[in-house]
Design an enzyme around this catalytic site. Structure first.
Site, PDB file in Angstrom:
ATOM      1  CB  THR A 211     105.357 -39.603  64.282  1.00 21.17           C
ATOM      2  OG1 THR A 211     105.984 -39.821  65.558  1.00 21.17           O
ATOM      3  CG2 THR A 211     106.285 -38.775  63.422  1.00 21.17           C
ATOM      4  CG  ASN A 212     104.588 -37.070  69.050  1.00 20.57           C
ATOM      5  OD1 ASN A 212     105.660 -37.095  69.624  1.00 20.57           O
ATOM      6  ND2 ASN A 212     103.645 -37.969  69.263  1.00 20.57           N
ATOM      7  N   PRO A 213     107.121 -34.798  67.565  1.00 23.82           N
ATOM      8  CG  PRO A 213     107.435 -32.495  67.810  1.00 23.82           C
ATOM      9  CD  PRO A 213     106.384 -33.541  67.713  1.00 23.82           C
TER      10      PRO A 213
END
Ligand code: CTP
Length: 405
Positions: A211-213
């Site tokens: 995923t990503n932030p």
């Protein structure tokens, strides 16, 4: 600058005689926190539940009661109170006051103030379920559901009598949001706006994801602002911690890019605008394992394959819609943004620099808005909530077919 939904709005809060009158005291505070200039007017019955002194103290202004109707030296008359308001909020609105307003009575200070006004009036009925379901009450409410009048339905749940059903005073935060919507410019009224927000998460096994932030804050700000401006909002939200429980629009929770694509396609039915604020993961692990992989089973190298590109997949379904895309870039902001806008078939693309504390997860954002005909508009660093309003101004211009306006 902190954006406040009711900044400088003059609100006249009419409190009627129901047990929820005490909750109106919390409402005064919440409205003021959002920047509203609040004055309070009470019916005689309301003053039996809560003292006018409570409201005068909280609002910092005299509280109008029926005594003021007959005082020649009154500093603020009922007429003036009604006429100077940007919004009259009747909360709680009782069956009795609803009937008076629906039938044009002006026999107390509150109903006289409403009659003298020309601004929007938001009614927040709160009463016992038996009264709420009474056909005369419903008939009166139907008469007050058009023009400048709006009715916010009560919550379901336990009532003061111990009975269950509709009639509860809504959460104060929901009333504040509804009031902000009544005061806002309604330039998206009648429009359906689909907004994707947050990251997607692509599972490797039962406990691990790629995923990503992204925090979803930009998309959430856009969704709230579009709703306040009158749109029907459908937000497709990736895996971020649950935003406040009282969002006043449809929120569809998704995990993976494929789920986001499916949910967005469904949400686009009848929509006028698509805003792709989501930070979609570009790749997902090949062959998801349904159980948890133990340490010694984890692969040394991850085999990945592309996730669907949501905008590209929907491209043929978007020709009659205004599409705003985003691009977070670490270099060549304008040129890669412009190329991406064309490649993805977007009408507008907001390209923002990331890295060095900017972009993902931050409260602020900055960048350039690109559009047709080499349109480039700079957006200096600002809160995402402010930026959302600015971006929607551009969406509205395109909807009206007048991009240069
Ligand atoms: N987007 C999308 N589907 C994806 C990836 C991105 O619809 N699988 C959307 C984003 O929501 C955004 C726009 O496309 O509105 C640009 O996203 P970005 O990640 O910058 O573009 P990519 O196509 O992933 O390009 P690259 O990673 O090569 O810069």
């Amino acid at each position: 600058m902190v954006v406040r939904a009711l900044d400088k709005k003059r609100l006249l809060l009419g409190v009627c005689g129901g047990i929820a009158a005490y909750k109106a005291a919390y409402l005064v505070r919440a409205l003021m926190r959002e920047g509203a200039d609040v004055s309070v007017v009470m019916t005689a019955a309301a003053t039996r539940f809560v003292s006018p002194l409570t409201f005068a103290t909280l609002s910092g202004k005299p509280c109008l009661t029926d005594d003021d109707l007959f005082r020649p030296d009154a500093s603020v008359s009922h007429v003036e109170a009604g006429r100077r308001a940007d919004l009259i909020l009747l909360a709680p609105a009782t069956a009795n006051t609803i009937a008076k307003i629906a039938h044009g009575f002006a026999d107390n200070v509150l109903s006289a103030a409403v009659m003298a006004s020309t601004c929007p009036v938001l009614l927040v009925p709160s009463m016992h379920v038996g009264m709420w379901t009474n056909p005369f009450v419903q008939h009166n409410l139907a008469a007050l559901s058009s023009g400048r009048y709006r009715v916010m339905p009560p919550d379901h749940g336990e009532l003061a009598s111990g009975d269950q059903g509709p009639g509860r005073f809504p959460e104060v935060s929901c009333i504040v949001q509804e009031a902000a919507r009544c005061c806002g410019k309604q330039d998206l009224s009648g429009r359906v706006v689909v907004i994707t927000a947050g990251p997607t998460a692509e599972p490797l096994d039962a406990v691990r994801v790629l995923t990503n932030p992204s925090s979803g804050r930009m998309g959430l700000a856009l969704a709230k602002a579009a709703w306040r401006r009158g749109a029907v909002v459908r937000m497709v939200l990736g895996p971020v911690p649950a935003p406040e429980s009282s969002l006043p629009f449809e929120t569809i929770r998704v995990g993976t890019a494929q789920q986001m694509l499916d949910a967005t396609r469904t949400a686009l039915d009848g929509a006028h605008v698509l805003i792709m604020a989501a930070a979609v993961a570009d790749e997902h692990p090949v062959g998801v394992v349904e159980r948890k992989l133990h340490k010694d089973e984890l692969p040394d190298h991850l085999a990945l394959e592309p996730t669907p590109d949501i905008l590209m997949s929907l491209r043929s379904e978007l020709s009659d819609k205004v599409v705003l895309a985003f691009a977070a870039e670490t270099e060549d902001l304008r040129s890669s943004g412009a190329a991406k806008m064309i490649r993805k078939g977007a009408d507008l693309l907001f390209a923002n620099p990331v890295g060095e504390g900017r972009g993902f997860g931050a409260a602020h954002n900055e960048g350039v808005l690109l559009g047709p005909g080499n349109m480039v508009e700079e957006a200096p660093r600002q809160l995402k909530e402010d930026l959302a309003e600015w971006l929607l101004d551009h969406v509205v211009k395109r909807l009206s077919g007048n991009p240069e306006e």
